[in-house]
Design a protein around this motif. Sequence first.
Motif, PDB file in Angstrom:
ATOM      1  N   ALA A  30     -28.446   2.755  16.369  1.00 44.21           N
ATOM      2  CA  ALA A  30     -29.338   1.873  15.632  1.00 44.21           C
ATOM      3  C   ALA A  30     -30.551   2.588  15.074  1.00 44.21           C
ATOM      4  N   SER A  31     -30.729   3.849  15.426  1.00 41.37           N
ATOM      5  CA  SER A  31     -31.911   4.577  14.976  1.00 41.37           C
ATOM      6  C   SER A  31     -31.489   5.709  14.055  1.00 41.37           C
ATOM      7  N   PRO A  32     -32.151   5.868  12.928  1.00 41.60           N
ATOM      8  CA  PRO A  32     -33.213   4.994  12.427  1.00 41.60           C
ATOM      9  C   PRO A  32     -32.641   3.830  11.611  1.00 41.60           C
ATOM     10  N   SER A  33     -33.271   2.698  11.698  1.00 46.19           N
ATOM     11  CA  SER A  33     -32.826   1.520  10.948  1.00 46.19           C
ATOM     12  C   SER A  33     -33.538   1.486   9.605  1.00 46.19           C
ATOM     13  N   LEU A  34     -33.117   2.397   8.716  1.00 42.59           N
ATOM     14  CA  LEU A  34     -33.731   2.513   7.398  1.00 42.59           C
ATOM     15  C   LEU A  34     -32.732   2.091   6.339  1.00 42.59           C
ATOM     16  N   PRO A  35     -33.196   1.500   5.256  1.00 42.39           N
ATOM     17  CA  PRO A  35     -32.279   1.123   4.172  1.00 42.39           C
ATOM     18  C   PRO A  35     -31.846   2.350   3.386  1.00 42.39           C
ATOM     19  N   PRO A  36     -30.733   2.272   2.637  1.00 44.90           N
ATOM     20  CA  PRO A  36     -30.336   3.393   1.773  1.00 44.90           C
ATOM     21  C   PRO A  36     -31.429   3.709   0.766  1.00 44.90           C
ATOM     22  N   LEU A 301     -35.247  12.669   1.551  1.00 45.85           N
ATOM     23  CA  LEU A 301     -35.906  12.661   2.856  1.00 45.85           C
ATOM     24  C   LEU A 301     -36.723  11.393   3.026  1.00 45.85           C
ATOM     25  N   GLN A 302     -36.829  10.955   4.285  1.00 45.68           N
ATOM     26  CA  GLN A 302     -37.640   9.786   4.623  1.00 45.68           C
ATOM     27  C   GLN A 302     -38.392  10.086   5.910  1.00 45.68           C
ATOM     28  N   ALA A 303     -39.697   9.858   5.903  1.00 46.13           N
ATOM     29  CA  ALA A 303     -40.528  10.089   7.085  1.00 46.13           C
ATOM     30  C   ALA A 303     -40.943   8.754   7.693  1.00 46.13           C
ATOM     31  N   VAL A 304     -40.818   8.641   8.994  1.00 43.00           N
ATOM     32  CA  VAL A 304     -41.181   7.418   9.712  1.00 43.00           C
ATOM     33  C   VAL A 304     -41.899   7.803  11.001  1.00 43.00           C
ATOM     34  N   ASN A 305     -42.515   6.800  11.618  1.00 46.01           N
ATOM     35  CA  ASN A 305     -43.145   6.953  12.931  1.00 46.01           C
ATOM     36  C   ASN A 305     -44.117   8.129  12.990  1.00 46.01           C
ATOM     37  N   VAL A 306     -45.083   8.117  12.083  1.00 44.79           N
ATOM     38  CA  VAL A 306     -46.138   9.126  12.120  1.00 44.79           C
ATOM     39  C   VAL A 306     -47.111   8.750  13.234  1.00 44.79           C
ATOM     40  N   ARG A 307     -47.292   9.654  14.200  1.00 46.88           N
ATOM     41  CA  ARG A 307     -48.104   9.343  15.368  1.00 46.88           C
ATOM     42  C   ARG A 307     -49.038  10.496  15.689  1.00 46.88           C
ATOM     43  N   HIS A 308     -50.194  10.158  16.279  1.00 42.05           N
ATOM     44  CA  HIS A 308     -51.100  11.165  16.825  1.00 42.05           C
ATOM     45  C   HIS A 308     -51.840  10.548  17.998  1.00 42.05           C
ATOM     46  N   ASN A 309     -52.134  11.351  18.975  1.00 42.93           N
ATOM     47  CA  ASN A 309     -52.816  10.865  20.179  1.00 42.93           C
ATOM     48  C   ASN A 309     -53.412  12.035  20.935  1.00 42.93           C
ATOM     49  N   LYS A 310     -54.306  11.714  21.858  1.00 43.10           N
ATOM     50  CA  LYS A 310     -54.862  12.749  22.713  1.00 43.10           C
ATOM     51  C   LYS A 310     -53.782  13.277  23.643  1.00 43.10           C
ATOM     52  N   ALA A 311     -53.885  14.537  23.995  1.00 40.17           N
ATOM     53  CA  ALA A 311     -52.905  15.147  24.889  1.00 40.17           C
ATOM     54  C   ALA A 311     -52.859  14.408  26.214  1.00 40.17           C
ATOM     55  N   GLY A 312     -51.660  14.060  26.643  1.00 37.66           N
ATOM     56  CA  GLY A 312     -51.497  13.341  27.900  1.00 37.66           C
ATOM     57  C   GLY A 312     -51.596  11.841  27.770  1.00 37.66           C
ATOM     58  N   THR A 338     -23.984   8.442   3.360  1.00 31.62           N
ATOM     59  CA  THR A 338     -23.498   7.262   4.075  1.00 31.62           C
ATOM     60  C   THR A 338     -24.443   6.821   5.186  1.00 31.62           C
ATOM     61  N   SER A 339     -25.253   7.740   5.708  1.00 29.16           N
ATOM     62  CA  SER A 339     -26.138   7.389   6.821  1.00 29.16           C
ATOM     63  C   SER A 339     -27.315   8.346   6.848  1.00 29.16           C
ATOM     64  N   TRP A 340     -28.325   7.987   7.643  1.00 35.85           N
ATOM     65  CA  TRP A 340     -29.495   8.829   7.830  1.00 35.85           C
ATOM     66  C   TRP A 340     -29.243   9.790   8.983  1.00 35.85           C
ATOM     67  N   GLU A 341     -29.421  11.079   8.721  1.00 31.05           N
ATOM     68  CA  GLU A 341     -29.218  12.116   9.725  1.00 31.05           C
ATOM     69  C   GLU A 341     -30.544  12.839   9.975  1.00 31.05           C
ATOM     70  N   PRO A 342     -30.739  13.340  11.201  1.00 37.25           N
ATOM     71  CA  PRO A 342     -31.977  14.104  11.477  1.00 37.25           C
ATOM     72  C   PRO A 342     -32.093  15.310  10.549  1.00 37.25           C
ATOM     73  N   TYR A 343     -33.280  15.497  10.007  1.00 40.35           N
ATOM     74  CA  TYR A 343     -33.532  16.646   9.134  1.00 40.35           C
ATOM     75  C   TYR A 343     -33.933  17.831   9.992  1.00 40.35           C
ATOM     76  N   VAL A 344     -33.341  18.976   9.705  1.00 43.14           N
ATOM     77  CA  VAL A 344     -33.603  20.183  10.480  1.00 43.14           C
ATOM     78  C   VAL A 344     -34.240  21.222   9.560  1.00 43.14           C
ATOM     79  N   ALA A 345     -35.439  21.665   9.886  1.00 42.30           N
ATOM     80  CA  ALA A 345     -36.136  22.686   9.095  1.00 42.30           C
ATOM     81  C   ALA A 345     -37.231  23.289   9.964  1.00 42.30           C
ATOM     82  N   ASN A 346     -37.710  24.447   9.551  1.00 42.38           N
ATOM     83  CA  ASN A 346     -38.786  25.125  10.297  1.00 42.38           C
ATOM     84  C   ASN A 346     -39.980  25.424   9.407  1.00 42.38           C
TER      85      ASN A 346
END
Length: 446
Positions: A30-36, A301-312, A338-346
């Motif tokens: 079910a993840s990610p539940s993004l439209p085409p 490409l599609q970016a989702v769930n941008v997060r930031h927080n203090k360490a810990g 056909t589906s969304w796949e994890p993007y791999v890059a460095n």
Amino acid sequence: MSAPPSSSPLVLLLVTLVTLISYPFFAAAASPSLPPPRGMKILVLLDDIAVKSSHSLYFSSLSSRGYDLDFKLSDDPSASLRHYSHYLYDGLVLFCPSTERFGGSIDQAAILDFVDSGHDLIIAADVNASDLIKEIATECGVDFDEDPSAMVVDHLSHAVSEYEGDHTLIVANNFIQADIILGNKKIEAPVLFQGIGHSINPANSLVFKVLSASPAAYSANPNAKLSSPPSLSGSTISLVSVMQARNNARVLISGSLSMFSNRFFRSSVQQYGATIRHQKAGNEQFLTEISKWIFHERGHLQAVNVRHNKAGEVDEPAMYRINDDLEYSVEIYEWSGTSWEPYVANDVQVQFYMMSPYVLKTLSADKKGVFSTNFKVPDVYGVFQFKVEYQKLGYTGLSLSKQIPVRPFRHNEYERFIPTAYPYYGAAFSMMAGFFLFTFVHLYNK
């Protein structure tokens, strides 16, 4: 009313085990539940309805991938790209190189607005290309040869045919070296091309050549003797170019309508002077693969769930304090058709930015789509931004930003005794001790 019978402990245990085992599978599915990334409806404008049958193999390749093609003549009075503010189509194919005026509400401005709104476009021209088609192509970043009778001629890289004097049917295999655009499978057979060439501005980073002519090619009237150097020559001649706009709309510009035809798809090809004869030209593979890129079946490409927080910590704070340790993460996925796949890059980087980047970090990927890093907030307070500006050839651009204020220490957050101030502490106490000793000696010395 009697209570329902209690469930057997064994049944409850089995249900629990099945739930725990199947949960990761369903969560992953079910993840990610993004439209085409794009819709599937395409308007095809034709000069002649016969093009629908003469180029049916190309249209069939689109239909087989789920696209809904709506064919209309270019001068159809009912032709329209949108109804009020709603666009009726997701893509536009212009197989009408000689049209002087579109029908209905379609004109040059409407087509450019269509691209500006993020939709995709394919333009096929030929030697009879009208000024209207050339102007649309110019607005998309390419310039066709100004000579209306000019064609691409190549006396070395032309196809062997019964027309030995006709060197306008050229063989081209100078492809762009980018698998994301042309696919992972190498195009073995060269492409047959007969049409007009164009040039692109090398300073324009949005437009790039996908298929170039050979160094021996030039653009001129094939039926006239050259009296002056041709305006376009060599590998600077682009046969097929693409543009990816800043809004990620994609445009394909070809100088040949014939290269999309069934005849070129099915033709065998042998380059002049070569001994190898390919049973089938590379037109079908080349145009099928590039159409997948144009219509965002690849490289989106599609970016989702941008997060930031203090360490810990887990929750996103309202602000940071200078010298805080923080963590930043974003999930990036790629559409596979056909589906969304994890993007791999460095090479994905994040900036902690205020007027200029104070921190620039390369995000580490876990090969599951999550890119993350951690760093210390700089010793400067103000309003910062987390910025990700990702531009890579063949991929849609990502532009992410989140604003966050950074504050200094409060008065009660500083250390009570600062180690670097020990010399000053020592000087103060030694001064007090010296003053006490001087007073004692002065009072009690006779």
